[in-house]
Design a protein around this motif. Structure first.
Motif, mmCIF file in Angstrom:
data_model
loop_
_atom_site.group_PDB
_atom_site.id
_atom_site.type_symbol
_atom_site.label_atom_id
_atom_site.label_comp_id
_atom_site.label_asym_id
_atom_site.label_seq_id
_atom_site.Cartn_x
_atom_site.Cartn_y
_atom_site.Cartn_z
ATOM 1 N N PHE A 25 1.079 -1.335 -17.238
ATOM 2 C CA PHE A 25 -0.147 -0.697 -16.940
ATOM 3 C C PHE A 25 -0.787 -1.865 -15.669
ATOM 4 N N PHE A 26 -0.457 -3.074 -15.816
ATOM 5 C CA PHE A 26 -0.814 -4.010 -14.543
ATOM 6 C C PHE A 26 -0.206 -3.780 -13.499
ATOM 7 N N LEU A 27 1.214 -3.395 -13.707
ATOM 8 C CA LEU A 27 2.064 -3.180 -12.521
ATOM 9 C C LEU A 27 1.657 -1.854 -11.943
ATOM 10 N N TYR A 28 1.138 -0.844 -12.640
ATOM 11 C CA TYR A 28 0.708 0.325 -11.892
ATOM 12 C C TYR A 28 -0.392 -0.085 -11.287
ATOM 13 N N LEU A 29 -1.427 -0.780 -11.765
ATOM 14 C CA LEU A 29 -2.749 -1.108 -10.879
ATOM 15 C C LEU A 29 -2.489 -1.889 -9.680
ATOM 16 N N ILE A 30 -1.446 -2.933 -9.847
ATOM 17 C CA ILE A 30 -1.414 -3.507 -8.507
ATOM 18 C C ILE A 30 -0.307 -2.867 -7.592
ATOM 19 N N SER A 31 0.397 -1.716 -7.871
ATOM 20 C CA SER A 31 0.944 -0.814 -6.874
ATOM 21 C C SER A 31 -0.134 -0.152 -6.092
ATOM 22 N N VAL A 32 -1.019 0.380 -6.998
ATOM 23 C CA VAL A 32 -2.271 1.243 -6.508
ATOM 24 C C VAL A 32 -3.291 0.177 -5.530
ATOM 25 N N TRP A 33 -3.270 -1.219 -5.892
ATOM 26 C CA TRP A 33 -3.888 -1.903 -4.893
ATOM 27 C C TRP A 33 -3.323 -2.143 -3.658
ATOM 28 N N SER A 34 -1.908 -2.364 -4.020
ATOM 29 C CA SER A 34 -1.049 -2.652 -2.668
ATOM 30 C C SER A 34 -1.163 -1.366 -1.617
ATOM 31 N N ALA A 35 -1.034 -0.138 -2.078
ATOM 32 C CA ALA A 35 -1.226 1.063 -1.298
ATOM 33 C C ALA A 35 -2.558 0.992 -0.680
ATOM 34 N N TYR A 36 -3.739 0.553 -1.218
ATOM 35 C CA TYR A 36 -4.809 0.565 -0.743
ATOM 36 C C TYR A 36 -5.035 -0.193 0.460
ATOM 37 N N LEU A 37 -4.617 -1.509 0.211
ATOM 38 C CA LEU A 37 -4.590 -2.630 1.169
ATOM 39 C C LEU A 37 -3.648 -2.137 2.363
ATOM 40 N N GLN A 38 -2.481 -1.581 2.291
ATOM 41 C CA GLN A 38 -1.693 -1.115 3.448
ATOM 42 C C GLN A 38 -2.404 -0.034 4.205
ATOM 43 N N PHE A 39 -2.968 1.091 3.426
ATOM 44 C CA PHE A 39 -3.219 2.260 4.191
ATOM 45 C C PHE A 39 -4.851 2.412 4.449
ATOM 46 N N VAL A 40 -5.501 1.764 3.825
ATOM 47 C CA VAL A 40 -7.049 1.705 3.924
ATOM 48 C C VAL A 40 -7.642 0.368 4.751
ATOM 49 N N VAL A 41 -7.286 -0.822 4.086
ATOM 50 C CA VAL A 41 -7.847 -1.988 4.666
ATOM 51 C C VAL A 41 -7.139 -2.633 6.079
ATOM 52 N N SER A 42 -5.626 -2.592 5.941
ATOM 53 C CA SER A 42 -5.101 -3.128 6.972
ATOM 54 C C SER A 42 -5.600 -2.058 8.284
ATOM 55 N N PRO A 43 -5.352 -1.173 8.653
ATOM 56 C CA PRO A 43 -6.126 -0.444 9.721
ATOM 57 C C PRO A 43 -7.467 -0.808 10.157
ATOM 58 N N LEU A 44 -8.381 -1.245 9.092
ATOM 59 C CA LEU A 44 -9.768 -1.628 9.596
ATOM 60 C C LEU A 44 -9.861 -3.146 10.064
ATOM 61 N N LEU A 45 -8.809 -3.967 9.574
ATOM 62 C CA LEU A 45 -9.086 -5.418 9.901
ATOM 63 C C LEU A 45 -9.233 -5.675 11.260
ATOM 64 N N PRO A 46 -8.510 -5.238 12.307
ATOM 65 C CA PRO A 46 -9.065 -5.648 13.729
ATOM 66 C C PRO A 46 -10.382 -5.426 13.883
ATOM 67 N N ALA A 47 -10.873 -4.223 13.614
ATOM 68 C CA ALA A 47 -12.176 -4.133 13.780
ATOM 69 C C ALA A 47 -13.188 -4.875 13.064
ATOM 70 N N VAL A 48 -12.851 -5.019 11.735
ATOM 71 C CA VAL A 48 -13.495 -6.321 10.921
ATOM 72 C C VAL A 48 -13.667 -7.323 11.632
ATOM 73 N N MET A 49 -12.572 -7.845 11.916
ATOM 74 C CA MET A 49 -12.478 -9.225 12.548
ATOM 75 C C MET A 49 -13.181 -9.251 13.911
ATOM 76 N N PHE A 50 -13.354 -8.198 14.603
ATOM 77 C CA PHE A 50 -14.119 -8.047 15.953
ATOM 78 C C PHE A 50 -15.543 -8.310 15.688
ATOM 79 N N VAL A 51 -16.145 -7.893 14.511
ATOM 80 C CA VAL A 51 -17.682 -8.030 13.984
ATOM 81 C C VAL A 51 -17.625 -9.420 13.710
ATOM 82 N N VAL A 52 -16.637 -10.064 12.984
ATOM 83 C CA VAL A 52 -16.629 -11.405 12.553
ATOM 84 C C VAL A 52 -16.971 -12.263 13.788
ATOM 85 N N ALA A 53 -16.143 -12.057 14.691
ATOM 86 C CA ALA A 53 -16.047 -12.892 15.890
ATOM 87 C C ALA A 53 -17.260 -12.968 16.545
#
Length: 279
Positions: free
Chosen positions: A101-129
């Motif tokens: 159960f937890f491995l399934y959830l962690i795989s979903v979270w890994s996919a979320y980080l890879q396909f949703v969060v990672s592309p937005l990180l440069p824009a977020v870091m620009f706002v942080v800067a």
């Protein structure tokens, strides 16, 4: 008369206390101004460093790699728990169910980080800067929020495991009161005596046995996620201490201490002397 009257002495003491109070308030105001200025100056330096060259991409890649590393840590922890952790023999069926159960959830979270969060990180870091121009404390606060976002899966796992563990412990406590002929009175908020029949005692014995032997398995998952949650909270604590240190550092007082120590109050010393005789 050489000696001051009592009224003049009181007036002198009150005036001296007012002057000391005004001096302390002025010093605190100067400390706040200097701390705010130093915070802004450091924030501007960090902002210029982030906006120069390819530093935003480097920081974004580092944050992305750190998020994936946290996923890997949790995955290795789960694989370890699904084996024989610390030489303990856990319930195989429950251990396999919770691990999958937890491995399934962690795989979903890994996919979320890879396909949703990672592309937005440069824009977020620009706002942080850009926001870092408001002060390095603002930068640290934003980093704390990003840490909470990147470790949100650890928080969810901890809450889920803690909920299961608390329910199981509460159920074991209720069944233990059944064996002792007592029950929890909800209306009066106390434990009262109660008589149970044979069927109730038999069912309670079966449930108590099952829950008792399943408790070590749940406790291992709860302990593992609690340690991970405490590690995240420790990082949050370090960031909070750094923010408080930057905003509360008495820079003005330290400079005055180095340049002109006599301007800082060093205490009051009172010596009793014999009263002067009037001429």
């Amino acid at each position: 008369r050489l000696a001051m009257t009592r009224k003049e002495q009181n007036k002198y003491c009150v005036q001296h206390m007012k002057d000391a109070s005004n001096t302390e308030q002025q010093r605190q105001s100067n400390d706040t101004s200097w701390s705010f200025g130093a915070d802004m100056l450091l924030g501007i330096f960090v902002s210029l460093w982030l906006l120069s060259g390819d530093n935003i991409s480097l920081v974004s890649n580092f944050i992305d790699k750190s998020g994936q590393d946290t996923v890997g840590v949790v995955e290795r922890q789960l694989v370890w728990l699904m084996g024989v952790p610390a030489g303990l023999k856990l319930n195989t069926a429950l251990d396999q169910f919770l691990g999958d159960f937890f491995l399934y959830l962690i795989s979903v979270w890994s996919a979320y980080l890879q396909f949703v969060v990672s592309p937005l990180l440069p824009a977020v870091m620009f706002v942080v800067a850009v926001a870092s121009c408001l002060g390095v404390s603002v930068l640290l606060a934003l980093l704390a929020d990003m840490l909470s976002l990147m470790t949100f899966h650890i928080y969810c796992f901890y809450v889920f495991a803690a909920k299961i563990y608390s329910i199981q412990v509460y159920a074991l406590g209720s069944l233990w009161r059944l064996f002792t002929g007592k029950k929890w009175n909800v209306l009066r908020n106390r434990v009262d005596s109660c008589e149970y029949n044979v069927d109730q005692l038999l069912l309670g014995t079966l449930l108590f046995t099952v829950l008792f032997f399943l408790l070590p398995t749940v406790a291992m998952y709860y302990s593992a996620f609690t340690l991970l949650r405490l590690a995240v909270l420790a990082v949050h604590l370090i960031i909070s201490v750094a923010i408080n240190f930057l905003t509360q550092l008495p820079i003005y007082g330290l400079l005055i201490r180095l340049v002109d120590p006599l301007q800082l109050p060093g205490g009051v010393k009172i010596n009793l002397k014999a009263p002067l005789q009037s001429l």
